[in-house]
Design a protein around this motif. Structure first.
Motif, mmCIF file in Angstrom:
data_model
loop_
_atom_site.group_PDB
_atom_site.id
_atom_site.type_symbol
_atom_site.label_atom_id
_atom_site.label_comp_id
_atom_site.label_asym_id
_atom_site.label_seq_id
_atom_site.Cartn_x
_atom_site.Cartn_y
_atom_site.Cartn_z
ATOM 1 N N TRP A 126 0.846 -1.190 0.000
ATOM 2 C CA TRP A 126 0.000 0.000 0.000
ATOM 3 C C TRP A 126 0.883 1.242 0.000
ATOM 4 O O TRP A 126 2.011 1.210 0.503
ATOM 5 N N SER B 220 0.739 -3.248 4.365
ATOM 6 C CA SER B 220 -0.701 -3.530 4.335
ATOM 7 C C SER B 220 -1.491 -2.286 4.749
ATOM 8 O O SER B 220 -0.934 -1.347 5.327
ATOM 9 N N GLU C 264 -3.871 0.883 -3.052
ATOM 10 C CA GLU C 264 -3.420 -0.499 -3.040
ATOM 11 C C GLU C 264 -2.589 -0.684 -4.300
ATOM 12 O O GLU C 264 -3.015 -0.309 -5.394
ATOM 13 N N GLY D 226 -0.772 -2.850 -7.197
ATOM 14 C CA GLY D 226 -0.707 -4.115 -7.929
ATOM 15 C C GLY D 226 -1.922 -4.996 -7.833
ATOM 16 O O GLY D 226 -1.846 -6.156 -8.203
ATOM 17 N N GLN D 227 -3.043 -4.493 -7.355
ATOM 18 C CA GLN D 227 -4.268 -5.296 -7.269
ATOM 19 C C GLN D 227 -5.305 -4.699 -8.219
ATOM 20 O O GLN D 227 -5.320 -3.519 -8.464
#
Length: 107
Positions: free
Chosen positions: A2, A66, A103, A105-106
């Motif tokens: 993150w 995270s 976030e 890479g998601q």
């Protein structure tokens, strides 16, 4: 991973450019690196602009493992103590400071 991004939109007060830059580079960024949950922090200073971007004077990127690490940092007494140092730097700035949490890479 993150990222929390701080956008300084505006400009340093007249004659206070150096104080603002030094405050970000020597007070805010090193201070952020010491906060709980922070992996790294960097200041980005725009030098080449394309396609009429917003008037971002500086962008600070803070990396976390995270989203819970962001929440832990935000709730920490260390961050509360650091707010006074950030406010001292903002005295050299005319504009707005805002944040976005990403976030990475998601999809």
């Amino acid at each position: 991973m993150w990222v929390r991004s701080a956008f300084w939109v505006g400009r340093p007060k007249q004659g206070e450019d150096d104080a603002f830059v030094q405050g970000v580079n020597n007070i805010i960024v090193p201070g952020l690196k010491t906060l709980p949950g922070v992996l790294d922090a960097e200041a980005f200073w725009p030098r080449r602009l394309e396609d009429s971007p917003p008037d971002v004077c500086c962008q600070i990127i803070v990396r976390f493992e995270s989203v819970s690490d962001i929440d832990r940092m935000l709730a920490s007494p260390e961050r509360a103590a650091m707010r006074e140092r950030v406010l001292a730097v903002t005295q050299h700035f005319e504009g707005a400071l805002s944040h976005i949490d990403y976030e990475v890479g998601q999809a």
